[in-house]
Structures are given as C-alpha cells and as structure tokens.
Write a protein that holds these residues in place. Structure first.
Motif, PDB file in Angstrom:
ATOM      1  N   LYS A  57       0.823  -1.257   0.176  1.00 17.16           N
ATOM      2  CA  LYS A  57      -0.067   0.145   0.015  1.00 17.16           C
ATOM      3  C   LYS A  57       0.787   1.521  -0.027  1.00 17.16           C
ATOM      4  CE  LYS A  57      -4.327  -2.057   2.177  1.00 17.16           C
ATOM      5  NZ  LYS A  57      -5.349  -1.494   2.890  1.00 17.16           N
ATOM      6  N   HIS A  58       2.142   1.240   0.377  1.00 16.50           N
ATOM      7  CA  HIS A  58       2.859   2.352   0.496  1.00 16.50           C
ATOM      8  C   HIS A  58       4.290   1.967  -0.393  1.00 16.50           C
ATOM      9  CE1 HIS A  58      -0.112   4.344   3.125  1.00 16.50           C
ATOM     10  NE2 HIS A  58      -0.101   3.337   3.640  1.00 16.50           N
ATOM     11  N   ARG A  59       4.409   1.999  -1.338  1.00 14.64           N
ATOM     12  CA  ARG A  59       5.371   1.580  -2.240  1.00 14.64           C
ATOM     13  C   ARG A  59       6.369   2.770  -2.169  1.00 14.64           C
ATOM     14  NH1 ARG A  59       2.372  -1.372  -7.503  1.00 14.64           N
ATOM     15  NH2 ARG A  59       0.744  -2.431  -6.002  1.00 14.64           N
ATOM     16  N   ASN A  60       6.416   3.632  -1.687  1.00 18.32           N
ATOM     17  CA  ASN A  60       7.485   4.759  -1.579  1.00 18.32           C
ATOM     18  C   ASN A  60       8.255   4.722  -0.254  1.00 18.32           C
ATOM     19  OD1 ASN A  60       5.352   5.763  -0.016  1.00 18.32           O
ATOM     20  ND2 ASN A  60       5.753   7.711  -0.531  1.00 18.32           N
ATOM     21  N   THR A  61       7.981   3.336   0.447  1.00 21.92           N
ATOM     22  CA  THR A  61       8.660   3.206   1.668  1.00 21.92           C
ATOM     23  C   THR A  61      10.000   2.330   1.493  1.00 21.92           C
ATOM     24  OG1 THR A  61       7.190   1.435   2.251  1.00 21.92           O
ATOM     25  CG2 THR A  61       6.800   3.560   3.273  1.00 21.92           C
ATOM     26  N   LEU A  62      10.931   2.399   2.235  1.00 22.56           N
ATOM     27  CA  LEU A  62      12.104   1.456   2.243  1.00 22.56           C
ATOM     28  C   LEU A  62      12.601   1.169   3.871  1.00 22.56           C
ATOM     29  CD1 LEU A  62      14.234   0.314   0.723  1.00 22.56           C
ATOM     30  CD2 LEU A  62      15.820   2.375   1.075  1.00 22.56           C
ATOM     31  N   LEU A  63      12.522   0.070   4.252  1.00 20.09           N
ATOM     32  CA  LEU A  63      13.184  -0.412   5.426  1.00 20.09           C
ATOM     33  C   LEU A  63      14.534  -0.817   5.217  1.00 20.09           C
ATOM     34  CD1 LEU A  63       9.748  -2.411   6.361  1.00 20.09           C
ATOM     35  CD2 LEU A  63      10.203  -0.145   6.964  1.00 20.09           C
ATOM     36  N   ILE A  64      15.287  -0.059   6.448  1.00 25.50           N
ATOM     37  CA  ILE A  64      16.694  -0.793   6.545  1.00 25.50           C
ATOM     38  C   ILE A  64      16.751  -1.241   7.887  1.00 25.50           C
ATOM     39  CG2 ILE A  64      19.122  -0.056   6.253  1.00 25.50           C
ATOM     40  CD1 ILE A  64      18.206   2.405   4.774  1.00 25.50           C
ATOM     41  N   ALA A  65      16.970  -2.603   7.948  1.00 23.97           N
ATOM     42  CA  ALA A  65      17.133  -3.292   9.290  1.00 23.97           C
ATOM     43  C   ALA A  65      18.662  -3.476   9.527  1.00 23.97           C
ATOM     44  CB  ALA A  65      16.243  -4.750   9.225  1.00 23.97           C
ATOM     45  N   THR A  66      18.922  -3.578  10.907  1.00 23.69           N
ATOM     46  CA  THR A  66      20.360  -4.153  11.172  1.00 23.69           C
ATOM     47  C   THR A  66      20.295  -5.104  12.109  1.00 23.69           C
ATOM     48  OG1 THR A  66      20.715  -2.597  13.052  1.00 23.69           O
ATOM     49  CG2 THR A  66      21.184  -1.743  10.893  1.00 23.69           C
ATOM     50  N   THR A  67      21.137  -6.094  12.506  1.00 23.51           N
ATOM     51  CA  THR A  67      21.058  -7.080  13.415  1.00 23.51           C
ATOM     52  C   THR A  67      22.512  -7.571  13.811  1.00 23.51           C
ATOM     53  OG1 THR A  67      20.091  -9.259  13.940  1.00 23.51           O
ATOM     54  CG2 THR A  67      20.653  -8.899  11.626  1.00 23.51           C
ATOM     55  N   ASN A  68      22.648  -7.495  14.896  1.00 26.82           N
ATOM     56  CA  ASN A  68      24.136  -8.154  15.351  1.00 26.82           C
ATOM     57  C   ASN A  68      23.981  -9.685  15.484  1.00 26.82           C
ATOM     58  OD1 ASN A  68      25.160  -5.732  15.793  1.00 26.82           O
ATOM     59  ND2 ASN A  68      24.273  -5.663  18.031  1.00 26.82           N
ATOM     60  N   TYR A  69      22.650 -10.259  15.440  1.00 28.89           N
ATOM     61  CA  TYR A  69      22.563 -11.804  15.759  1.00 28.89           C
ATOM     62  C   TYR A  69      21.432 -12.162  14.843  1.00 28.89           C
ATOM     63  CZ  TYR A  69      24.689 -10.025  20.036  1.00 28.89           C
ATOM     64  OH  TYR A  69      25.528  -9.367  20.919  1.00 28.89           O
ATOM     65  N   PRO A  70      21.845 -12.435  13.556  1.00 26.42           N
ATOM     66  CA  PRO A  70      20.883 -12.957  12.546  1.00 26.42           C
ATOM     67  C   PRO A  70      19.943 -14.177  12.914  1.00 26.42           C
ATOM     68  CG  PRO A  70      23.117 -13.206  11.586  1.00 26.42           C
ATOM     69  CD  PRO A  70      23.133 -12.203  13.017  1.00 26.42           C
ATOM     70  N   LYS A  71      20.907 -14.987  13.668  1.00 24.22           N
ATOM     71  CA  LYS A  71      20.287 -16.282  14.195  1.00 24.22           C
ATOM     72  C   LYS A  71      18.910 -15.933  14.966  1.00 24.22           C
ATOM     73  CE  LYS A  71      24.246 -19.259  13.648  1.00 24.22           C
ATOM     74  NZ  LYS A  71      25.082 -20.280  13.885  1.00 24.22           N
ATOM     75  N   ALA A  72      19.016 -14.749  15.597  1.00 23.24           N
ATOM     76  CA  ALA A  72      17.887 -14.394  16.525  1.00 23.24           C
ATOM     77  C   ALA A  72      16.631 -13.814  15.801  1.00 23.24           C
ATOM     78  CB  ALA A  72      18.522 -13.437  17.464  1.00 23.24           C
ATOM     79  N   VAL A  73      16.806 -13.565  14.570  1.00 23.99           N
ATOM     80  CA  VAL A  73      15.841 -12.716  13.809  1.00 23.99           C
ATOM     81  C   VAL A  73      14.918 -13.750  13.284  1.00 23.99           C
ATOM     82  CG1 VAL A  73      15.351 -11.365  11.837  1.00 23.99           C
ATOM     83  CG2 VAL A  73      17.372 -11.154  13.055  1.00 23.99           C
ATOM     84  N   ASP A  74      13.559 -13.732  13.205  1.00 25.09           N
ATOM     85  CA  ASP A  74      12.600 -14.625  12.635  1.00 25.09           C
ATOM     86  C   ASP A  74      12.891 -14.823  11.415  1.00 25.09           C
ATOM     87  OD1 ASP A  74       9.887 -16.040  13.673  1.00 25.09           O
ATOM     88  OD2 ASP A  74       9.784 -15.385  11.769  1.00 25.09           O
ATOM     89  N   ARG A  75      13.041 -16.224  10.990  1.00 24.27           N
ATOM     90  CA  ARG A  75      13.235 -16.354   9.544  1.00 24.27           C
ATOM     91  C   ARG A  75      12.124 -15.945   8.463  1.00 24.27           C
ATOM     92  NH1 ARG A  75      14.359 -22.717  10.570  1.00 24.27           N
ATOM     93  NH2 ARG A  75      13.085 -22.110  12.448  1.00 24.27           N
ATOM     94  N   ALA A  76      10.993 -15.575   8.794  1.00 25.89           N
ATOM     95  CA  ALA A  76       9.930 -15.018   8.075  1.00 25.89           C
ATOM     96  C   ALA A  76      10.466 -13.693   7.553  1.00 25.89           C
ATOM     97  CB  ALA A  76       8.695 -15.151   8.621  1.00 25.89           C
TER      98      ALA A  76
END
Length: 289
Positions: free
Chosen positions: A167-186
């Motif tokens: 619905k909002h195609r002019n948005t960009l999300l930038i995510a950072t993580t120190n622990y990728p194994k702790a981030v939900d795989r989805a």
C-alpha cells in the motif's frame, strides 16, 4: 511516538560525513544504494504479486562493524537520489512491554498508522535498528520472557511489512542485526537483499588507520609521521572491527601519562603494541553468546 528516536528530512550533511567514515570492502556501498533504489523503482511499476519486493534491506554482522552508521548513510544516499525523503529511526526496544498484548498493539500502530502517515507525504526511509528485538525468532523464544506477547509482536511486524510493501510503495525499510540467528526467519525471507558486514579487510583497515591518524594530527602535528608505519599497523590489527580499531589507535596515546598529555610524543611502537593487545582481547560477541 516514543518508539521514534529520530525524525529528519533527508539529505542530512552529518549522515553523509558518517557514511564517508565507514570503510568497507569495495563495492558494498554502491551495491546497497543500487539495491535500495532498485527495490523502490520496481515497486512503482509492478504489483507485489508480479514482483515480490518488500522494500527491506538487512545489514547483518558483528557489533562494531558500523552497520547503524552505514544504514543511516544509506538512507541519506537514497534520499539524495530521489530528491528528498523522510528518515525515521525506530527504537525496537521502545516497542516492547511486559503487559500482555501491548507490544503487538504498539508494533501494529507503527506499521499501520505512524509510518503510513509519513509515507503519504513522500518517500520514507525507516531504520529498524537491532531488528532481532522487534522480530525475534518465534521458534527460539524463551519461556522466561513473555513468549505469547513476543510471538504476537513478531506477527504484527511481519504483517506490517507486508502492508507497507503493497500500500505504500515509496517506503524503504533498512534493518540491522548483530545476531541474525535471533531474527525470525520469516522476516529475513522478506528481505530484498541481505548484506553481511564483516570486519574490515586489510585495505579498509588501512583507510581507517590513516583517517584516524589524520584526525589526531590536526591537533598534534607530529602524529602525521606515524603514517609511514601503516603496514605494521595493518598487520597488527588483523581481525579487528572498525570501531575497536579506531579506539585502539587513539588508546595508543595512553601508553603512558606523558603521551596522554602530549600525543606528539606518540611513537610507532606504541601504536603497534596497543593494536596487538587490543586484537588479542576476547571477542565480545563470542562472550555474549
């Protein structure tokens, strides 16, 4: 709005300066900007079903590698490329709550109300720092916390990302993580691109060392002479991240009270000794694990 720690119009001069101070392997910065712009462009021309781009870039890697600074700089570069944009940084920790159901409501509000309110006014770039706090791996959640609420918060974040990309195609999300194994795989599966930001290679370490010495030399001119031994510094700093490397170069002046008072007395052997000591210290991430 407590979860929003920064709300700025892009571009920002400070972000550009910070972007230039981060030394990474050749091509990383260009790839990140290109991937971000491509994601925004494709979503303007195709439906999500035809081109499943979520507008999510993930920067992954150990602490101290400059991911947050790089993310802010990336937002700035994208803002310059599109003309202007709004930058929002979210504090994922601020969305948490010990009250059952509160986290889910706060996360839903951010993605379904707050970000869309900015997006209707123009391109909006959102930094999700330490995204593992916002979207924890639901299969690894501890029963000691509030697994039901945390599970629902992750569900809300994923639903929110899906809503934004459609619905909002002019948005960009930038995510950072120190622990990728702790981030939900989805969440990771929704990323248009995942960039692993590792410790700087020899060339990047050289740039960091020379840059740090140049800064010190502005105040203490004789520090300039230390640059002639840069090869030895590169060798001694093998495996160090950029943050620790900059700190270690500066910390070399603490080799004695005399040098701490006057950095003009700093010698190459002081720098080498300090770098070797810093490089041999236990890795923080390994200890945390």
């Amino acid at each position: 709005m407590d979860a929003i720690v920064e709300n700025l119009a892009l571009p920002q001069p400070d972000f550009e300066v910070a972007w230039n101070t981060i030394k990474v392997d050749a091509g990383v910065k260009e790839r990140l900007v290109a991937q971000s712009l491509l994601s925004l462009q494709l979503r303007q021309h195709y439906s999500f079903e035809a081109m499943p781009m979520h507008g999510l870039i993930v920067l992954s890697g150990p602490p101290g590698t400059g991911k947050t600074t790089l993310a802010r700089g990336l937002a700035n570069e994208v803002g310059k490329a599109v003309g202007k944009a709004r930058y929002i940084q979210l504090d994922a920790h601020g969305l948490g709550s010990s009250s059952l159901g509160k986290s889910q409501k706060e996360v839903s509000k951010i993605f379904q109300q707050t970000i869309p309110e900015f997006a209707v006014l123009g391109p909006t770039i959102v930094l999700l720092d330490e995204v593992e706090t916002l979207a924890a791996d639901r299969q690894r959640m501890s029963l000691e916390a509030n697994p039901i609420d945390a599970h629902r918060a992750t569900d809300a974040a994923l639903a929110g990302i899906d809503l934004l990309c459609r619905k909002h195609r002019n948005t960009l999300l930038i995510a950072t993580t120190n622990y990728p194994k702790a981030v939900d795989r989805a969440l990771l599966s929704r990323a248009d691109w995942i960039e692993d930001i590792g410790p700087p290679n020899a060339e990047a370490r050289k740039e960091i060392i020379l840059d740090t010495l140049a800064l010190l030399a502005k105040k203490w001119p004789k520090v300039e002479g230390l640059k002639s031994h840069v090869a030895a510094y590169i060798h001694a700093s093998e495996g160090m991240d950029g943050r620790r490397l900059r700190k270690a170069i500066a910390a070399a002046a603490a080799i004695s009270i005399e040098t701490a008072k006057d950095l003009n007395k700093l010698r190459p052997e002081h720098v080498i000794e300090t770098l070797k000591r810093a490089a041999s210290q236990p890795d923080i991430q390994e200890n945390a694990a």
